[in-house]
Motif scaffolding. Structure first.
Motif, PDB file in Angstrom:
ATOM      1  N   VAL A 109       0.803  -1.224   0.000  1.00  0.00           N
ATOM      2  CA  VAL A 109       0.000   0.000   0.000  1.00  0.00           C
ATOM      3  C   VAL A 109       0.836   1.275   0.000  1.00  0.00           C
ATOM      4  O   VAL A 109       0.369   2.319  -0.484  1.00  0.00           O
ATOM      5  N   ALA A 110       2.059   1.212   0.521  1.00  0.00           N
ATOM      6  CA  ALA A 110       2.867   2.436   0.622  1.00  0.00           C
ATOM      7  C   ALA A 110       3.063   3.115  -0.734  1.00  0.00           C
ATOM      8  O   ALA A 110       2.854   4.340  -0.845  1.00  0.00           O
ATOM      9  N   PRO A 111       3.453   2.392  -1.801  1.00  0.00           N
ATOM     10  CA  PRO A 111       3.616   3.068  -3.096  1.00  0.00           C
ATOM     11  C   PRO A 111       2.317   3.642  -3.654  1.00  0.00           C
ATOM     12  O   PRO A 111       2.351   4.628  -4.393  1.00  0.00           O
ATOM     13  N   VAL A 112       1.183   3.049  -3.294  1.00  0.00           N
ATOM     14  CA  VAL A 112      -0.105   3.527  -3.792  1.00  0.00           C
ATOM     15  C   VAL A 112      -0.454   4.874  -3.166  1.00  0.00           C
ATOM     16  O   VAL A 112      -0.891   5.811  -3.856  1.00  0.00           O
ATOM     17  N   ALA A 113      -0.267   4.994  -1.848  1.00  0.00           N
ATOM     18  CA  ALA A 113      -0.509   6.271  -1.192  1.00  0.00           C
ATOM     19  C   ALA A 113       0.391   7.356  -1.773  1.00  0.00           C
ATOM     20  O   ALA A 113      -0.043   8.496  -1.986  1.00  0.00           O
ATOM     21  N   GLU A 114       1.629   6.998  -2.035  1.00  0.00           N
ATOM     22  CA  GLU A 114       2.567   7.963  -2.618  1.00  0.00           C
ATOM     23  C   GLU A 114       2.134   8.381  -4.019  1.00  0.00           C
ATOM     24  O   GLU A 114       2.177   9.559  -4.376  1.00  0.00           O
ATOM     25  N   GLU A 115       1.689   7.418  -4.799  1.00  0.00           N
ATOM     26  CA  GLU A 115       1.199   7.709  -6.157  1.00  0.00           C
ATOM     27  C   GLU A 115       0.010   8.664  -6.120  1.00  0.00           C
ATOM     28  O   GLU A 115      -0.094   9.598  -6.939  1.00  0.00           O
ATOM     29  N   LEU A 116      -0.886   8.457  -5.148  1.00  0.00           N
ATOM     30  CA  LEU A 116      -2.079   9.293  -5.031  1.00  0.00           C
ATOM     31  C   LEU A 116      -1.814  10.607  -4.304  1.00  0.00           C
ATOM     32  O   LEU A 116      -2.696  11.466  -4.244  1.00  0.00           O
ATOM     33  N   LYS A 117      -0.617  10.751  -3.732  1.00  0.00           N
ATOM     34  CA  LYS A 117      -0.241  11.939  -2.951  1.00  0.00           C
ATOM     35  C   LYS A 117      -1.194  12.137  -1.777  1.00  0.00           C
ATOM     36  O   LYS A 117      -1.680  13.241  -1.504  1.00  0.00           O
ATOM     37  N   LYS A 118      -1.437  11.006  -1.074  1.00  0.00           N
ATOM     38  CA  LYS A 118      -2.323  11.003   0.079  1.00  0.00           C
ATOM     39  C   LYS A 118      -1.547  10.569   1.326  1.00  0.00           C
ATOM     40  O   LYS A 118      -0.646   9.744   1.253  1.00  0.00           O
ATOM     41  N   PHE A 119      -1.955  11.100   2.465  1.00  0.00           N
ATOM     42  CA  PHE A 119      -1.221  10.892   3.709  1.00  0.00           C
ATOM     43  C   PHE A 119      -1.534   9.520   4.295  1.00  0.00           C
ATOM     44  O   PHE A 119      -2.697   9.146   4.452  1.00  0.00           O
ATOM     45  N   LEU A 120      -0.478   8.776   4.648  1.00  0.00           N
ATOM     46  CA  LEU A 120      -0.611   7.422   5.186  1.00  0.00           C
ATOM     47  C   LEU A 120       0.358   7.218   6.340  1.00  0.00           C
ATOM     48  O   LEU A 120       1.556   7.480   6.205  1.00  0.00           O
ATOM     49  N   ILE A 121      -0.167   6.745   7.473  1.00  0.00           N
ATOM     50  CA  ILE A 121       0.663   6.317   8.598  1.00  0.00           C
ATOM     51  C   ILE A 121       0.541   4.808   8.738  1.00  0.00           C
ATOM     52  O   ILE A 121      -0.565   4.277   8.871  1.00  0.00           O
ATOM     53  N   LEU A 122       1.663   4.122   8.703  1.00  0.00           N
ATOM     54  CA  LEU A 122       1.730   2.701   9.018  1.00  0.00           C
ATOM     55  C   LEU A 122       1.949   2.606  10.522  1.00  0.00           C
ATOM     56  O   LEU A 122       2.965   3.073  11.030  1.00  0.00           O
ATOM     57  N   PHE A 123       0.996   2.028  11.254  1.00  0.00           N
ATOM     58  CA  PHE A 123       1.121   2.012  12.708  1.00  0.00           C
ATOM     59  C   PHE A 123       1.875   0.796  13.216  1.00  0.00           C
ATOM     60  O   PHE A 123       2.313   0.768  14.367  1.00  0.00           O
ATOM     61  N   ASP A 124       2.082  -0.217  12.353  1.00  0.00           N
ATOM     62  CA  ASP A 124       2.739  -1.430  12.819  1.00  0.00           C
ATOM     63  C   ASP A 124       3.625  -1.988  11.706  1.00  0.00           C
ATOM     64  O   ASP A 124       4.452  -1.287  11.176  1.00  0.00           O
ATOM     65  N   CYS A 125       3.444  -3.216  11.330  1.00  0.00           N
ATOM     66  CA  CYS A 125       4.233  -3.989  10.348  1.00  0.00           C
ATOM     67  C   CYS A 125       5.733  -3.887  10.634  1.00  0.00           C
ATOM     68  O   CYS A 125       6.245  -2.835  10.955  1.00  0.00           O
TER      69      CYS A 125
END
Length: 442
Positions: A128-144
């Motif tokens: 999912v990280a590259p997708v959020a970047e592509e969409l220029k939308k804010f994403l916090i990964l809380f774990d993994c």
């Protein structure tokens, strides 16, 4: 309103109505009609739900309710996010990476969320990280746990507000060495995907540094969600290893312990589990005594003494009828508090408006904030990857309290067990932990 979305559909659950108060900025209060719409992704079904995904959701439920009421302690006592009431939209992480990519797009493009906070599975985070970047939308990964998120890529809009798995394995080996635990030979069992492979690699490399004469005698990689471990238990028993290391978690870890302990696997071998605090309550007296465990931070029974932690630990425990919070709950809460700090920092700079993804990103880079599990510092990954203190301890069933307790706890400073900003984790371990700062541990 809180909205929960699963494969079966979406439904609404009411949150208590609250008054919107002023934020931290000087430009005035947010518009009372505005909310901060937040996508939250965690396992609500599947083998990862009971001991990991649901506690994460319960942590979010508790904190969001407190924030929306303005009843959290200082410095988090302003209503919501800077006066913006938090409106969660909760998504089930179960279903695999391809499904999660589509769900993420739906959150941004259909639900119009202002940010997404989520993801436990390493494979899901990598997808999912590259997708959020592509969409220029804010994403916090809380774990993994995989270190590869920010070691193999650079992001503007993606952050992880918890340390990755390298700290788990470096702290474990430092703990073993400090207690002179016998480890002439060691066996391993880890899941056959990014988390298991990365954990295994870091542990083997750390053992080579601190136990150079130790010999790995078994290296098992069952699939995620295998559930049945009879063959693996038999193979591990034949090794006669001094120590058995595993990064299994959730239902897999519970099943492995339930199937291996009755067969005497731990009568000789010391069990060493990198992420096991979350199975102590469901397993109870079936958890082996003397297991050396981590909690992926200073969480739960290994959390630090502080007013903020006392408030969260006791409040969560009361809300959950006596069940105390574990790593997933703590990690969810520290992500939410980091987002709150970033939103309010951005609003202080922009005159009190709801921040854009670009403003949120600028606010969260290199930020530090206090959490129930201790100080979080966004020091690595160009300010997008957190480091934090790590705790390790030993399990013991206490018949008087009718619970597993953790004894002989040691906390390792963040910069003792996390790589410096300019090095990849495995390179840092293999080079002998250059720059590690281990003074001040407890």
């Amino acid at each position: 309103m809180t909205r929960v979305s699963t494969r079966q559909g979406r439904w609404r659950c009411a949150l208590a109505a609250t008054a919107i108060t002023a934020g931290l900025w000087s430009g005035g209060a947010a518009n009372a009609q505005e909310t901060f719409k937040l996508g939250i992704v965690t396992f609500l079904s599947g083998q990862a739900a009971e001991s990991f995904g649901i506690p994460a959701k319960q942590g979010a439920d508790f904190l969001i309710d407190q924030l929306n009421k303005g009843t959290a302690p200082a410095p988090y006592d302003k209503v919501g996010f800077g006066g913006l009431k938090i409106e969660p939209v909760i998504i089930d992480e179960n279903g695999g990476a391809t499904k999660q990519v589509q769900e993420l797009r739906n959150l941004y493009q259909r639900e119009n969320v202002d940010a997404v906070l989520g993801y436990i599975g390493s494979g899901d985070c990598l997808a999912v990280a590259p997708v959020a970047e592509e969409l220029k939308k804010f994403l916090i990964l809380f774990d993994c746990g995989t270190p590869r998120i920010f070691e193999d890529a650079s992001y503007k809009y993606v952050f992880r507000t918890a340390a990755h798995a390298t700290q788990d394995n470096v702290a474990l080996t430092r703990y073993l060495k400090s207690r002179n635990v016998k480890a002439d030979s060691f066996a391993m069992i880890n899941q056959d995907y990014a988390w298991g492979h990365d954990s295994r690699s870091d542990f083997v490399a750390a053992m080579a540094q601190l136990y150079p004469n130790a010999k790995p005698v078994s290296d098992l990689l069952p699939k995620f969600g295998a559930g049945q471990y009879g063959t693996e238990v038999s193979a591990l028993a034949r090794t006669n290893a001094d120590m058995i290391y595993s990064s299994l978690w959730g239902g897999d870890l519970q099943a492995f312990i339930l199937q291996s302990a009755p067969r005497g696997l731990y009568q000789k071998a010391t069990p060493v589990f990198s992420a096991a605090d979350h199975v102590l309550q469901p397993l109870g007296e079936k958890m082996p005594n003397g297991a050396i465990i981590g909690a992926r931070g200073s969480y739960g029974l290994m959390s630090p003494k502080s007013a903020l932690n006392d408030w969260f630990f006791e409040g969560y425990k009361k809300a959950q009828n006596g069940t105390y919070p574990v790593q997933a709950s703590y990690r969810m809460v520290q992500g939410l508090l980091g987002l709150k700090a970033a939103v309010e920092k951005a609003m202080a700079a922009n005159g009190g408006k709801k921040p854009s993804p670009e403003e949120l990103s600028a606010a969260l880079e290199y930020l530090e904030w206090e959490t129930p599990g201790g100080l979080i510092q966004m020091k690595n990954g160009n300010g997008h990857q957190a480091i934090q203190t790590m705790a390790i301890g030993k399990t013991r069933w206490d018949p008087a309290q009718k619970m597993v307790v953790i004894e002989d706890i040691q906390r390792f400073p963040a910069e003792c067990v996390n790589p410096p900003a300019n090095m990849k984790s495995l390179d840092w371990i293999k080079a002998g932990f250059p720059g590690a700062k281990c003074d001040g541990g407890s």
